[in-house]
Design a protein around this motif. Structure first.
Motif, PDB file in Angstrom:
ATOM      1  N   ARG A  70      91.619   3.712  26.800  1.00 17.27           N
ATOM      2  CA  ARG A  70      90.925   4.706  27.856  1.00 17.27           C
ATOM      3  C   ARG A  70      90.396   5.685  27.342  1.00 17.27           C
ATOM      4  O   ARG A  70      88.820   6.231  27.995  1.00 17.27           O
ATOM      5  CB  ARG A  70      91.750   5.221  28.907  1.00 17.27           C
ATOM      6  N   ARG A  72      88.133   5.736  24.172  1.00 15.73           N
ATOM      7  CA  ARG A  72      87.575   5.099  23.995  1.00 15.73           C
ATOM      8  C   ARG A  72      86.373   4.710  24.876  1.00 15.73           C
ATOM      9  O   ARG A  72      85.151   5.450  25.019  1.00 15.73           O
ATOM     10  CB  ARG A  72      87.328   3.796  23.082  1.00 15.73           C
ATOM     11  N   ALA A  73      87.058   4.373  26.024  1.00 14.46           N
ATOM     12  CA  ALA A  73      86.283   4.083  27.252  1.00 14.46           C
ATOM     13  C   ALA A  73      85.337   5.615  27.480  1.00 14.46           C
ATOM     14  O   ALA A  73      84.681   5.675  27.768  1.00 14.46           O
ATOM     15  CB  ALA A  73      86.891   3.242  28.028  1.00 14.46           C
ATOM     16  N   ARG A  74      86.664   6.448  27.964  1.00 11.12           N
ATOM     17  CA  ARG A  74      85.812   8.519  28.481  1.00 11.12           C
ATOM     18  C   ARG A  74      84.509   8.094  27.823  1.00 11.12           C
ATOM     19  O   ARG A  74      83.499   8.521  27.497  1.00 11.12           O
ATOM     20  CB  ARG A  74      87.412   9.256  28.033  1.00 11.12           C
ATOM     21  N   LYS A  75      85.054   7.980  26.212  1.00  9.00           N
ATOM     22  CA  LYS A  75      84.352   8.977  24.703  1.00  9.00           C
ATOM     23  C   LYS A  75      83.075   8.379  25.069  1.00  9.00           C
ATOM     24  O   LYS A  75      81.898   8.575  25.025  1.00  9.00           O
ATOM     25  CB  LYS A  75      84.901   8.320  23.033  1.00  9.00           C
ATOM     26  N   GLN A  76      82.790   6.788  25.679  1.00  2.00           N
ATOM     27  CA  GLN A  76      81.267   5.895  25.515  1.00  2.00           C
ATOM     28  C   GLN A  76      80.771   6.588  26.461  1.00  2.00           C
ATOM     29  O   GLN A  76      79.563   6.493  26.455  1.00  2.00           O
ATOM     30  CB  GLN A  76      81.998   4.293  25.173  1.00  2.00           C
ATOM     31  N   SER A  77      81.272   6.260  27.433  1.00  2.00           N
ATOM     32  CA  SER A  77      80.534   6.853  28.921  1.00  2.00           C
ATOM     33  C   SER A  77      80.425   7.921  28.417  1.00  2.00           C
ATOM     34  O   SER A  77      79.315   8.605  29.081  1.00  2.00           O
ATOM     35  CB  SER A  77      82.239   7.391  30.222  1.00  2.00           C
ATOM     36  N   HIS A  78      80.962   9.147  27.885  1.00  6.21           N
ATOM     37  CA  HIS A  78      80.350  10.490  27.667  1.00  6.21           C
ATOM     38  C   HIS A  78      78.339  10.148  26.975  1.00  6.21           C
ATOM     39  O   HIS A  78      78.058  10.862  26.444  1.00  6.21           O
ATOM     40  CB  HIS A  78      81.061  11.232  26.873  1.00  6.21           C
ATOM     41  N   ASP A  80      76.924   7.552  26.679  1.00  8.68           N
ATOM     42  CA  ASP A  80      75.959   7.275  27.459  1.00  8.68           C
ATOM     43  C   ASP A  80      74.945   7.984  28.048  1.00  8.68           C
ATOM     44  O   ASP A  80      74.512   8.053  28.345  1.00  8.68           O
ATOM     45  CB  ASP A  80      76.802   6.162  28.014  1.00  8.68           C
ATOM     46  N   ASP A  81      75.698   9.009  28.877  1.00  9.97           N
ATOM     47  CA  ASP A  81      75.312  10.452  29.425  1.00  9.97           C
ATOM     48  C   ASP A  81      74.612  10.721  28.406  1.00  9.97           C
ATOM     49  O   ASP A  81      73.449  11.380  28.775  1.00  9.97           O
ATOM     50  CB  ASP A  81      76.272  10.998  30.167  1.00  9.97           C
TER      51      ASP A  81
END
Length: 160
Positions: A70, A72-78, A80-81
């Protein structure tokens, strides 16, 4: 299945989707043997205490892996933003640079027009001074011929 067997079975599962998927099926397969082992051994035996500790460690390990996924997913989303924001800011910077270039062009035109108007104003000012001095001379000449003063006085005033 023993605790060591559960761990080796757990380690045999590969992460799905490059570590971003869920291992819910793996967790389910691991929990069934652990529950069966704990129920068969009974709560009073020393082996079941070790199994309980092992089960808690295994659950904590699985929980930590899911938490890391989770994260890593948050980090990837951030990330991307931030990349989208950087792209938008680059576009805005280009637009502002174009607007600044156009404004500099307009400023140059206004400065040119201002210089032309100042030159015209200076020329008109010189013409006005010449016209005023001619009027003064003519007024003095008219006054001399009208008998207001002597001709010599008028000529002397013009010499000054």
């Amino acid at each position: 299945m023993t605790f060591a067997g559960c761990i080796s079975a757990f380690e045999g599962f590969a992460p799905q989707n490059g570590g971003f998927g869920t291992n819910a099926e793996a967790l389910h397969q691991l929990m069934i043997p652990l529950e069966d082992t704990a129920a068969a051994a009974g709560a009073a035996s020393p082996a079941s205490a070790d199994d309980d500790i092992g089960e808690r460690r295994l659950r904590r390990k699985i929980s930590n892996r899911e938490s890391a996924r989770r994260s890593r997913a948050r980090k990837q989303s951030h990330l991307d933003d931030l990349r989208a924001l950087a792209a938008r800011l680059r576009g805005d910077r280009g637009e502002l640079a174009e607007r600044a270039r156009a404004a500099r062009g307009r400023v140059a035109l206004v400065q040119l027009a201002n210089a032309e108007l100042r030159a015209e104003a200076a020329a008109l000012s010189r013409r006005l001074e010449v016209a005023a001095s001619r009027e003064l001379v003519l007024n003095q000449l008219y006054a001399a011929f009208a008998g207001v003063g002597t001709f010599e006085q008028t000529l002397a005033s013009l010499m000054v």
